[in-house]
Design a protein around this motif. Structure first.
Motif, PDB file in Angstrom:
ATOM      1  N   ASP A 109      -1.539  13.067 -11.096  1.00 40.51           N
ATOM      2  CA  ASP A 109      -0.133  12.778 -10.853  1.00 40.51           C
ATOM      3  C   ASP A 109       0.109  12.082  -9.509  1.00 40.51           C
ATOM      4  O   ASP A 109       1.171  11.490  -9.296  1.00 40.51           O
ATOM      5  CB  ASP A 109       0.680  14.074 -10.914  1.00 40.51           C
ATOM      6  CG  ASP A 109       2.144  13.817 -11.201  1.00 40.51           C
ATOM      7  OD1 ASP A 109       2.436  13.161 -12.223  1.00 40.51           O
ATOM      8  OD2 ASP A 109       2.988  14.226 -10.384  1.00 40.51           O
ATOM      9  N   ASP A 110      -0.891  12.114  -8.625  1.00 39.38           N
ATOM     10  CA  ASP A 110      -0.756  11.451  -7.325  1.00 39.38           C
ATOM     11  C   ASP A 110      -0.694   9.930  -7.454  1.00 39.38           C
ATOM     12  O   ASP A 110      -0.381   9.239  -6.473  1.00 39.38           O
ATOM     13  CB  ASP A 110      -1.923  11.840  -6.406  1.00 39.38           C
ATOM     14  CG  ASP A 110      -1.849  13.292  -5.948  1.00 39.38           C
ATOM     15  OD1 ASP A 110      -0.740  13.859  -5.998  1.00 39.38           O
ATOM     16  OD2 ASP A 110      -2.888  13.850  -5.549  1.00 39.38           O
ATOM     17  N   ILE A 111      -0.990   9.397  -8.633  1.00 42.86           N
ATOM     18  CA  ILE A 111      -0.882   7.952  -8.862  1.00 42.86           C
ATOM     19  C   ILE A 111       0.550   7.484  -8.640  1.00 42.86           C
ATOM     20  O   ILE A 111       0.787   6.362  -8.186  1.00 42.86           O
ATOM     21  CB  ILE A 111      -1.372   7.596 -10.284  1.00 42.86           C
ATOM     22  CG1 ILE A 111      -2.902   7.774 -10.361  1.00 42.86           C
ATOM     23  CG2 ILE A 111      -1.001   6.156 -10.659  1.00 42.86           C
ATOM     24  CD1 ILE A 111      -3.487   7.592 -11.732  1.00 42.86           C
ATOM     25  N   ARG A 112       1.529   8.362  -8.907  1.00 40.26           N
ATOM     26  CA  ARG A 112       2.926   8.022  -8.633  1.00 40.26           C
ATOM     27  C   ARG A 112       3.096   7.661  -7.152  1.00 40.26           C
ATOM     28  O   ARG A 112       3.698   6.639  -6.808  1.00 40.26           O
ATOM     29  CB  ARG A 112       3.835   9.202  -8.941  1.00 40.26           C
ATOM     30  CG  ARG A 112       3.813   9.736 -10.351  1.00 40.26           C
ATOM     31  CD  ARG A 112       4.523  11.085 -10.350  1.00 40.26           C
ATOM     32  NE  ARG A 112       4.500  11.735 -11.639  1.00 40.26           N
ATOM     33  CZ  ARG A 112       5.506  11.699 -12.511  1.00 40.26           C
ATOM     34  NH1 ARG A 112       6.571  10.994 -12.232  1.00 40.26           N
ATOM     35  NH2 ARG A 112       5.429  12.337 -13.656  1.00 40.26           N
ATOM     36  N   ARG A 113       2.557   8.541  -6.305  1.00 45.92           N
ATOM     37  CA  ARG A 113       2.678   8.343  -4.863  1.00 45.92           C
ATOM     38  C   ARG A 113       1.980   7.071  -4.412  1.00 45.92           C
ATOM     39  O   ARG A 113       2.480   6.342  -3.542  1.00 45.92           O
ATOM     40  CB  ARG A 113       2.079   9.563  -4.138  1.00 45.92           C
ATOM     41  CG  ARG A 113       1.961   9.408  -2.630  1.00 45.92           C
ATOM     42  CD  ARG A 113       1.422  10.656  -1.978  1.00 45.92           C
ATOM     43  NE  ARG A 113       0.212  11.150  -2.605  1.00 45.92           N
ATOM     44  CZ  ARG A 113      -0.995  10.625  -2.394  1.00 45.92           C
ATOM     45  NH1 ARG A 113      -1.141   9.561  -1.610  1.00 45.92           N
ATOM     46  NH2 ARG A 113      -2.059  11.145  -2.972  1.00 45.92           N
ATOM     47  N   ILE A 114       0.838   6.769  -5.041  1.00 46.51           N
ATOM     48  CA  ILE A 114       0.087   5.567  -4.675  1.00 46.51           C
ATOM     49  C   ILE A 114       0.903   4.311  -4.966  1.00 46.51           C
ATOM     50  O   ILE A 114       0.938   3.366  -4.170  1.00 46.51           O
ATOM     51  CB  ILE A 114      -1.266   5.545  -5.421  1.00 46.51           C
ATOM     52  CG1 ILE A 114      -2.171   6.650  -4.891  1.00 46.51           C
ATOM     53  CG2 ILE A 114      -1.936   4.173  -5.277  1.00 46.51           C
ATOM     54  CD1 ILE A 114      -3.443   6.830  -5.688  1.00 46.51           C
ATOM     55  N   MET A 115       1.581   4.289  -6.105  1.00 44.27           N
ATOM     56  CA  MET A 115       2.389   3.126  -6.460  1.00 44.27           C
ATOM     57  C   MET A 115       3.509   2.898  -5.444  1.00 44.27           C
ATOM     58  O   MET A 115       3.782   1.767  -5.023  1.00 44.27           O
ATOM     59  CB  MET A 115       2.978   3.289  -7.869  1.00 44.27           C
ATOM     60  CG  MET A 115       1.945   3.269  -8.971  1.00 44.27           C
ATOM     61  SD  MET A 115       0.985   1.743  -8.977  1.00 44.27           S
ATOM     62  CE  MET A 115      -0.660   2.386  -9.313  1.00 44.27           C
ATOM     63  N   MET A 116       4.159   3.969  -5.053  1.00 44.94           N
ATOM     64  CA  MET A 116       5.231   3.852  -4.068  1.00 44.94           C
ATOM     65  C   MET A 116       4.673   3.403  -2.719  1.00 44.94           C
ATOM     66  O   MET A 116       5.293   2.590  -2.019  1.00 44.94           O
ATOM     67  CB  MET A 116       5.958   5.196  -3.932  1.00 44.94           C
ATOM     68  CG  MET A 116       6.656   5.623  -5.212  1.00 44.94           C
ATOM     69  SD  MET A 116       7.617   7.143  -5.045  1.00 44.94           S
ATOM     70  CE  MET A 116       9.049   6.517  -4.180  1.00 44.94           C
ATOM     71  N   ARG A 117       3.490   3.904  -2.358  1.00 46.95           N
ATOM     72  CA  ARG A 117       2.846   3.528  -1.098  1.00 46.95           C
ATOM     73  C   ARG A 117       2.510   2.036  -1.083  1.00 46.95           C
ATOM     74  O   ARG A 117       2.734   1.332  -0.079  1.00 46.95           O
ATOM     75  CB  ARG A 117       1.576   4.364  -0.919  1.00 46.95           C
ATOM     76  CG  ARG A 117       0.606   3.890   0.140  1.00 46.95           C
ATOM     77  CD  ARG A 117       1.143   4.060   1.523  1.00 46.95           C
ATOM     78  NE  ARG A 117       0.138   3.672   2.512  1.00 46.95           N
ATOM     79  CZ  ARG A 117       0.419   3.355   3.764  1.00 46.95           C
ATOM     80  NH1 ARG A 117       1.674   3.366   4.187  1.00 46.95           N
ATOM     81  NH2 ARG A 117      -0.544   3.029   4.605  1.00 46.95           N
ATOM     82  N   LEU A 118       2.002   1.529  -2.177  1.00 46.50           N
ATOM     83  CA  LEU A 118       1.656   0.116  -2.259  1.00 46.50           C
ATOM     84  C   LEU A 118       2.892  -0.756  -2.107  1.00 46.50           C
ATOM     85  O   LEU A 118       2.871  -1.787  -1.434  1.00 46.50           O
ATOM     86  CB  LEU A 118       0.960  -0.182  -3.591  1.00 46.50           C
ATOM     87  CG  LEU A 118      -0.456   0.396  -3.770  1.00 46.50           C
ATOM     88  CD1 LEU A 118      -0.947   0.182  -5.196  1.00 46.50           C
ATOM     89  CD2 LEU A 118      -1.428  -0.240  -2.783  1.00 46.50           C
ATOM     90  N   ASN A 119       3.983  -0.347  -2.713  1.00 41.02           N
ATOM     91  CA  ASN A 119       5.226  -1.110  -2.609  1.00 41.02           C
ATOM     92  C   ASN A 119       5.792  -1.076  -1.187  1.00 41.02           C
ATOM     93  O   ASN A 119       6.231  -2.097  -0.652  1.00 41.02           O
ATOM     94  CB  ASN A 119       6.260  -0.557  -3.594  1.00 41.02           C
ATOM     95  CG  ASN A 119       7.630  -1.179  -3.418  1.00 41.02           C
ATOM     96  OD1 ASN A 119       8.542  -0.531  -2.921  1.00 41.02           O
ATOM     97  ND2 ASN A 119       7.768  -2.440  -3.788  1.00 41.02           N
ATOM     98  N   GLU A 120       5.760   0.104  -0.567  1.00 35.59           N
ATOM     99  CA  GLU A 120       6.275   0.241   0.794  1.00 35.59           C
ATOM    100  C   GLU A 120       5.473  -0.602   1.785  1.00 35.59           C
ATOM    101  O   GLU A 120       6.033  -1.198   2.713  1.00 35.59           O
ATOM    102  CB  GLU A 120       6.236   1.709   1.213  1.00 35.59           C
ATOM    103  CG  GLU A 120       7.235   2.589   0.475  1.00 35.59           C
ATOM    104  CD  GLU A 120       6.981   4.062   0.703  1.00 35.59           C
ATOM    105  OE1 GLU A 120       5.984   4.397   1.414  1.00 35.59           O
ATOM    106  OE2 GLU A 120       7.739   4.892   0.164  1.00 35.59           O
ATOM    107  N   THR A 121       4.148  -0.689   1.559  1.00 31.17           N
ATOM    108  CA  THR A 121       3.277  -1.414   2.484  1.00 31.17           C
ATOM    109  C   THR A 121       3.400  -2.922   2.337  1.00 31.17           C
ATOM    110  O   THR A 121       3.392  -3.658   3.327  1.00 31.17           O
ATOM    111  CB  THR A 121       1.801  -1.001   2.262  1.00 31.17           C
ATOM    112  OG1 THR A 121       1.698   0.417   2.392  1.00 31.17           O
ATOM    113  CG2 THR A 121       0.886  -1.670   3.281  1.00 31.17           C
ATOM    114  N   THR A 122       3.517  -3.391   1.091  1.00 30.36           N
ATOM    115  CA  THR A 122       3.498  -4.843   0.844  1.00 30.36           C
ATOM    116  C   THR A 122       4.875  -5.433   0.602  1.00 30.36           C
ATOM    117  O   THR A 122       5.045  -6.660   0.689  1.00 30.36           O
ATOM    118  CB  THR A 122       2.622  -5.163  -0.378  1.00 30.36           C
ATOM    119  OG1 THR A 122       3.217  -4.584  -1.552  1.00 30.36           O
ATOM    120  CG2 THR A 122       1.215  -4.613  -0.202  1.00 30.36           C
TER     121      THR A 122
END
Length: 507
Positions: A109-122
């Motif tokens: 379920d941590d994949i949700r957090r990864i997607m948001m992290r990628l968007n916030e960074t880029t």
């Protein structure tokens, strides 16, 4: 200078390349509309090349991550999560020259957090593309797809604009069996090249090199590969780099040598893959090959589905068929019924081709058929009695017999040859003259009339004056020959008896 590329993905800078505007537009529309979708095509069909093109078109607008699950098959959930994050970082670094720190997930379920992290960074929404998706472990696949589905319902929050799952076959079965919640995906199939696209590919070579394909050669490449990208490029590559290297014009003679090598010498990866898949459904494959037009296509039949998803067979107006002639010829050779030792009876030491060649060099096929009937009368009890034969067994028996004589005169016998919109069972080419043979077995009166109409149509399409219809039957009392003439066309009809007494006393 570019060349024909026989293994993908294709690099436009070094390889001749075919644009696919229709399917590209469909894919881009899905992405723009926040759709998650699957992409399927057999191997060497150009799907990875297409997906790489999509990456190039959207990479500036979206954070595009294109990974493969090819090596993920034996991973635990922990190693899967570790590997997918590593692959994310590698692909982003390769495409965008950015190093993004991603905290290693502990749960799926941590994949949700990864997607948001990628968007916030880029600052970009994410498009995730996964090749070889079917290689994933079933349990891990199920968990992963549940998470993707849950993200889908809030995709604008997680900024995962699109997920594209890529496979050699339809993923519908996998998704149904392993993750019924993932019923959100559209499906996009990568088709083979059209005839126009094949000709476009060949013309690119002509324009860049000045070496010309004869029109007949273009037609032969199209018909034999049926637009399958790997085979199309493979045939063209062999012609320009081996058979006609350094020559101005690529002729039909060059193509005949290429075709011979593909059928008897080369180990082609596309053909090998098709044969290996067909071997897993041998009984069904035999019926499709040797009981033509009798096996109805049904995607819910698991055996048919397996062959279809792996590119072995296709749906031809509701009937199972092998659309690619090169595949058909290879499968025909691999699964043909064994009739070992029959050559010694078909052509003895006293038999030569001379009595069957007329003064003008043409083949006296009716006279050769009389020799064939003598052979059947001698060996029919062994060959046909007490066995449940497919129609193709008779075809192969006649094919082998004719080949012994025709090839002795430097002619050739071709099985299942494309003619216009159909295929003739056997085509003989001897001294630049063609002879068409259609074969039927145990047919009804209505089928008989349809068969005559069919062979006459083939004769017209080829611009010939005569053709042969060979009918094997276990109900007739004796062999028979009939000549029908209509509108300047001669139809030679031979009835071959197959009901013989027990072969127990025949050696």
């Amino acid at each position: 200078m570019r060349r024909f590329c026989t293994s993908g993905p294709v690099d436009k800078k070094t390889c001749y390349y075919i644009e696919r505007p229709d399917i590209m537009k469909e894919a881009l529309d899905h992405i723009e509309n926040w759709r998650y979708f699957t992409v399927s095509a057999p191997r060497q069909s150009g799907k990875t090349t297409l997906l790489n093109d999509i990456v190039e078109k959207i990479k500036d607008k979206y954070l595009t991550i294109f990974i493969s699950f090819e090596s993920y098959g034996d991973k635990t959930k922990t190693s899967f999560l570790k590997t997918i994050v590593r692959d994310f970082k590698i692909k982003i670094k390769s495409l965008y020259s950015e190093n993004i720190e991603i905290e290693e997930p502990e749960e799926m379920d941590d994949i949700r957090r990864i997607m948001m992290r990628l968007n916030e960074t880029t600052g970009k929404e994410v498009v995730l593309m996964i090749d070889e998706f079917e290689k994933l472990d079933e349990k891990i696949m199920n968990e992963f797809l549940h998470v993707i589905r849950s993200i889908y319902h809030d995709r604008e929050i997680y900024k995962l604009r699109s997920v594209i799952l890529i496979s050699v076959g339809y993923l519908s079965g996998i998704l149904e069996d392993n993750a019924s919640p993932f019923n959100i995906a559209e499906h996009l199939e990568v088709p083979y090249f059209t005839k126009e696209q094949v000709y476009d590919l060949l013309s690119q070579h002509e324009k860049e090199t000045g070496q010309i394909f004869e029109e007949k050669v273009k037609e032969l490449i199209w018909h034999n590969a049926a637009g399958q990208p790997g085979l199309t490029n493979g045939l063209a590559y062999d012609l320009v780099m081996k058979k006609a290297k350094g020559e101005k014009i690529i002729t039909e003679k060059h193509f005949e040598k290429t075709l011979y090598d593909y059928m008897r010498v080369y180990i082609d990866k596309n053909i090998s893959n098709i044969i290996n898949k067909a071997k897993k459904e041998k009984k069904l494959m035999m019926k499709i090959l040797f009981e033509p037009n009798n096996i109805e296509f049904n995607i819910y039949d698991e055996n048919i589905k397996f062959l279809y998803l792996n590119g072995v067979i296709d749906n031809c107006e509701g009937i199972c068929c092998v659309k690619v002639p090169l595949y058909y010829k290879a499968l025909y050779a691999r699964f043909k019924p064994q009739i070992n030792g029959e050559k010694n009876y078909m052509a003895t030491i006293k038999d030569t081709i001379k009595p069957y060649i007329k003064e003008d060099g043409s083949l006296d096929l009716n006279k050769l058929m009389k020799r064939y009937i003598r052979y059947i009368k001698e060996r029919g009890a062994v060959m046909f009695k007490g066995r449940n034969y497919y129609e193709g067994v008779y075809q192969y028996n006649l094919d082998q017999f004719l080949g012994l004589y025709v090839e002795a005169a430097d002619g050739k016998v071709y099985p299942e040859t494309q003619i216009g919109g159909g295929r003739i069972d056997l085509l003989i080419n001897l001294n630049n003259k063609e002879y068409l043979i259609e074969i039927k077995a145990n047919i009804t009166g209505n089928d008989y009339e349809k068969s005559k109409k069919q062979i006459k149509e083939y004769i017209k399409r080829k611009g010939l004056k005569e053709g042969w219809l060979i009918i094997y039957s276990n109900t007739i009392k004796d062999f028979e020959y009939i000549l029908e003439e209509e509108n300047g066309i001669k139809l030679h009809i031979w009835f071959i008896k197959t009901n013989f007494k027990s072969p127990s006393n025949v050696k």
